[in-house]
Design an enzyme around this catalytic site. Structure first.
Site, short mmCIF file in Angstrom:
data_model
loop_
_atom_site.label_atom_id
_atom_site.label_comp_id
_atom_site.label_asym_id
_atom_site.label_seq_id
_atom_site.Cartn_x
_atom_site.Cartn_y
_atom_site.Cartn_z
NE ARG A 70 -4.07 -14.60 28.13
CZ ARG A 70 -3.66 -15.86 28.26
NH1 ARG A 70 -4.56 -16.86 28.28
NH2 ARG A 70 -2.38 -16.14 28.37
CD GLU A 93 -9.34 -0.77 -6.63
OE1 GLU A 93 -10.04 0.19 -6.37
OE2 GLU A 93 -9.65 -1.95 -6.44
C1 LIG Z 1 -4.65 -8.92 -4.63
C2 LIG Z 1 -4.51 -7.99 -5.78
C3 LIG Z 1 -5.62 -7.66 -6.53
C4 LIG Z 1 -5.51 -6.84 -7.65
N1 LIG Z 1 -6.62 -6.62 -8.42
C5 LIG Z 1 -6.47 -5.94 -9.59
C6 LIG Z 1 -7.54 -5.80 -10.52
O1 LIG Z 1 -8.64 -6.30 -10.27
N2 LIG Z 1 -7.34 -5.16 -11.69
C7 LIG Z 1 -6.13 -4.60 -11.99
O2 LIG Z 1 -6.00 -4.02 -13.06
N3 LIG Z 1 -5.09 -4.70 -11.13
C8 LIG Z 1 -5.23 -5.37 -9.95
N4 LIG Z 1 -4.15 -5.48 -9.09
C9 LIG Z 1 -2.91 -4.81 -9.40
C10 LIG Z 1 -2.58 -3.65 -8.48
O3 LIG Z 1 -3.46 -2.57 -8.71
C11 LIG Z 1 -1.13 -3.26 -8.67
O4 LIG Z 1 -0.36 -4.32 -8.15
C12 LIG Z 1 -0.77 -1.96 -8.00
O5 LIG Z 1 -1.35 -0.89 -8.67
C13 LIG Z 1 0.73 -1.73 -7.91
O6 LIG Z 1 1.39 -2.03 -9.12
P1 LIG Z 1 2.70 -2.95 -9.13
O7 LIG Z 1 2.36 -4.16 -8.34
O8 LIG Z 1 3.11 -3.17 -10.50
O9 LIG Z 1 3.79 -2.13 -8.34
P2 LIG Z 1 4.88 -1.12 -8.95
O10 LIG Z 1 4.20 -0.07 -9.74
O11 LIG Z 1 5.94 -1.90 -9.61
O12 LIG Z 1 5.44 -0.46 -7.65
C14 LIG Z 1 6.54 -0.95 -6.89
C15 LIG Z 1 6.88 0.07 -5.82
O13 LIG Z 1 7.30 1.28 -6.42
C16 LIG Z 1 6.54 2.35 -5.94
N5 LIG Z 1 6.33 3.33 -7.01
C17 LIG Z 1 5.98 3.11 -8.31
N6 LIG Z 1 5.86 4.26 -8.95
C18 LIG Z 1 6.11 5.23 -8.08
C19 LIG Z 1 6.11 6.65 -8.14
N7 LIG Z 1 5.80 7.31 -9.27
N8 LIG Z 1 6.38 7.35 -7.02
C20 LIG Z 1 6.69 6.71 -5.88
N9 LIG Z 1 6.68 5.38 -5.74
C21 LIG Z 1 6.40 4.64 -6.83
C22 LIG Z 1 5.23 1.72 -5.54
O14 LIG Z 1 4.53 2.53 -4.62
C23 LIG Z 1 5.70 0.43 -4.93
O15 LIG Z 1 6.12 0.67 -3.63
C24 LIG Z 1 -4.25 -6.29 -7.97
C25 LIG Z 1 -3.16 -6.59 -7.19
C26 LIG Z 1 -3.26 -7.45 -6.12
C27 LIG Z 1 -2.04 -7.78 -5.32
#
Ligand SMILES: Cc1cc2nc3c(=O)[nH]c(=O)nc-3n(C[C@H](O)[C@H](O)[C@H](O)COP(=O)(O)OP(=O)(O)OC[C@H]3O[C@@H](n4cnc5c(N)ncnc54)[C@H](O)[C@@H]3O)c2cc1C
Lengths: 386, 260
Positions: free
Chosen positions: A267, A363
């Protein structure tokens, strides 16, 4: 710590790279756009013996190291993020069977997963259970020789495509976390259904589905480890899962970097290549530096796994949070380097930016990784004071 | 089935340049690969063995470095590999090469099928396969796109310029294959590891009891007089823009050139 690769390792990586260059990379865009599970790629990856790299040979694996798995995982994610994601999620199911499975379970379930004949998935997350993994609500009740599972998992990667699932449920809710139990569940078991597949910000070809259990009948011999060991199984598999996320993040970051650098070299603006602007050069330097550091951290985590290091949880968490944040930054910069063109779907960098966010969230979010790291390093500090 | 695949190591022609001054091939720094059509031949052999059992033995005549091509063939899944290498073979044309390969195959013993690529990427003669069949006195079928083996017979579908032709032949025979026949497989991790452990024997002129007067330069009536790059045709002119506009300009040009 020695990352010096042997001649044999280099030959293996070269074979994988040829496969990536010839098969995966040329159709990566199409694989993403299709919105369907990439069976064709997966079959060829199985023929290449990629799925069972760290699995012992007697169970259909290659008997190679976690380092080899990490290098190959990065190569795959670099060539085709979709295939890389399937590869990493597969391990979440395969690893716990390899680490905690009985001889019969390994013969029955590990072998077809290691050869790639079957795909695996792991279900922990639920509508009300995310970061607080210990609070799993899905219940398992022993009735005769079977457990009846009730509950719903969400967001499960490879859901539907997989035939083997490792599922965490609570067999003894009074005991709280110590009631958690890991089960091997087969697709088609009575009472187990695949629910809806989510629409996402990226990775449309990688399924993330619900797993619905309504009096799902799981034979007692399908308990992994033993009743009450589910939390331990989950924590162990997450260590490996974090290495999987880290190598995927490095592979994607490297791809975004490659595209950004290539674009900067063609570019022209203000009568020169944009790579001649110092502002662009510094972005390139930062990207190169951060990817390098991230790769080293990811490989150190793999090294810890290979060597049974007590630092594994800490280093894997560090690798996961660092590489995922690097990946997001690098993809963002790669879009910047493309200017407005980077926002247009003719270029893949906009997709990389959308995909990069995944690595920070799953994860264990970045916050959770920092909790893990802080816990570990403070434990170390306290024990040193005594 | 006992299948022999005869392959050649060639420079990766996508990376070969011709020196504009000397008009010779610039081979320095050019990686060597298995002749692409020979990869189809190997794949064909592997598929037949998967279906009917047996083994695939890969042979090549070449300098010691040609070992790499055999290694790559083993990594694809071939069972055995033999390098035929001797100073006496230097300068072989297609006649001497096919003689040498025939001697090699005679030493190997029993076989059901010999498979070659339809031609080599560098020489493009397409003569070694047929020559080999003649030396061995067996039937040959060229340009195969499909092979079906039944007992001691093979039905071969040939890809000709404007049609297919199906022929039947007895075994043993020699078949050369076209690229459209299959998609050569990639080396799997298991096969790469297996290939690393395999010994590749080197057979000399003495080993294959070759008559040295029929090998190498001695046995090669062909002389290469000159290698040169053909004159490049100048690029045509490309008309772009609105269809009506382009058609008008095209007609004008054709009129000017008095074509219409
Ligand atoms: C594309 C994708 C693939 C996935 N694949 C799998 C899979 O194969 N198997 C499976 O079991 N799961 C899977 N997941 C789930 C994934 O592991 C979870 O979404 C993730 O662990 C976060 O959990 P939550 O979405 O409920 O967020 P929440 O736990 O509700 O968190 C919300 C916010 O609060 C914060 N928070 C929560 N607790 C605390 C704390 N103690 N201290 C500070 N901050 C905190 C978090 O960091 C985040 O910012 C997948 C998710 C996606 C989006």
């Amino acid at each position: 710590m020695d990352f010096g690769f042997s001649e044999e390792q280099l030959e293996l990586y070269e074979a994988v790279q040829e496969f990536c260059d010839d098969v995966l990379a040329p159709k990566a865009e199409e694989t993403d756009a299709k919105g369907e599970f990439p069976w064709d790629n997966v079959k060829q990856m199985a023929q290449m013996d990629l799925f069972g790299i760290p699995v012992p040979e007697e169970y259909g694996g290659m008997g190679l190291s976690w380092m080899d798995w990490a290098v190959v995982g990065e190569q795959l994610a670099h060539a085709c993020t979709t295939s890389g994601a399937v590869f990493a999620a597969h391990m979440l199911c395969m690893y716990p069977i390899m680490a905690f499975g009985s001889e019969e379970q390994k013969q029955k379930y590990l072998t077809p997963l290691a050869t790639g004949e079957k795909i695996g998935a792991m279900g922990l997350t639920e509508p009300d259970v995310g970061s607080d993994a210990g609070s799993v609500k899905t219940k398992a009740k022993l009735v005769g020789d079977e457990y009846l599972l009730n509950g719903t998992k969400i967001f499960i990667t490879n859901g539907g495509a997989a035939e083997t699932y490792v599922v965490i449920a609570n067999a003894n809710p009074e005991k709280g976390m110590r009631g958690l139990t890991a089960f091997i569940v087969e697709k088609g078991m009575e009472g187990f259904e695949i629910g809806k597949n989510e629409k996402k910000m990226g990775f449309p070809s990688v399924p993330n589905t619900e797993l619905i259990f309504q009096d799902a009948r799981v034979p007692r011999e399908n308990v992994l480890g033993r009743e009450g060991r589910g939390f331990r199984v989950a924590m162990d598999l997450l260590d490996v899962g974090r290495i999987g996320m880290a190598i995927g993040a490095v592979g994607l970051a490297q791809k975004a970097y490659d595209d950004g650098v290539a674009y900067s070299l063609v570019r022209e603006q203000f009568g020169q290549k944009i790579s001649e602007f110092q502002a662009i050069q510094h972005q390139i330097a930062d990207m190169a530096m951060e990817i390098e550091a991230g790769r080293l951290l990811a490989r150190k985590a793999a090294w810890c796994k290979d060597n049974g290091s007590p630092e594994l949880s800490k280093i894997a968490a560090m690798a996961k949070v660092y590489t995922s944040e690097v990946c997001a930054r690098v993809c963002n910069r790669a879009v910047n380097i493309h200017g407005g063109h980077g926002y247009i779907c003719d270029h893949a960098v906009q997709r990389y930016l959308r995909e990069s966010k995944l690595f920070e969230l799953v994860e264990g979010t970045s916050e959770i990784q920092r909790n893990v790291i802080a816990l570990e390093v403070l434990k170390e500090a306290i024990s040193q004071r005594k | 089935m006992n299948i022999i695949v005869s392959i050649k190591q060639v420079p990766d022609t996508t990376e070969v340049r011709i020196d504009p001054v000397t008009n010779t091939l610039v081979r320095e720094g050019v990686p060597s690969i298995i002749n692409p059509f020979d990869e189809n031949a190997i794949e064909c052999g592997l598929q037949l063995v998967e279906k009917h059992g047996g083994k695939v033995t890969v042979i090549t005549m070449g300098p010691p470095q040609a070992q790499q091509a055999l290694k790559d063939a083993l990594a694809m899944g071939a069972d055995e590999a033999i390098l035929v290498s001797d100073r006496a073979f230097a300068g072989s044309d297609t006649l001497a090469t096919s003689y040498t390969l025939a001697q090699t195959i005679k030493k190997l013993g029993e076989y059901d099928l010999i498979i070659c690529g339809k031609q080599a990427f560098d020489g493009d003669t397409a003569q070694v396969g047929p020559g080999l069949a003649e030396h061995l006195g067996i039937p040959q079928v060229t340009y195969a796109i499909d092979i079906e083996v039944e007992g001691k017979k093979a039905r071969v579908k040939r890809l000709l310029s404007d049609r297919f032709e199906v022929v039947e032949t007895r075994l043993p025979c020699l078949i050369t294959v076209v690229k459209q026949m299959n998609e050569p497989r990639h080396a799997s991790l298991k096969n790469v590891m297996k290939a690393r452990k395999k010994e590749i024997p080197t057979w000399t002129a003495a080993d294959i009891e070759a008559d040295e007067s029929r090998c190498g330069l001695n046995g090669s009536p062909t002389n290469v007089v000159k290698v040169f790059a053909p004159q490049r045709h100048t690029q045509g002119e490309r008309l772009e823009g609105d269809v009506n506009d382009v058609v008008e300009r095209l007609v004008k040009i054709l009129r000017e050139k008095q074509v219409v």
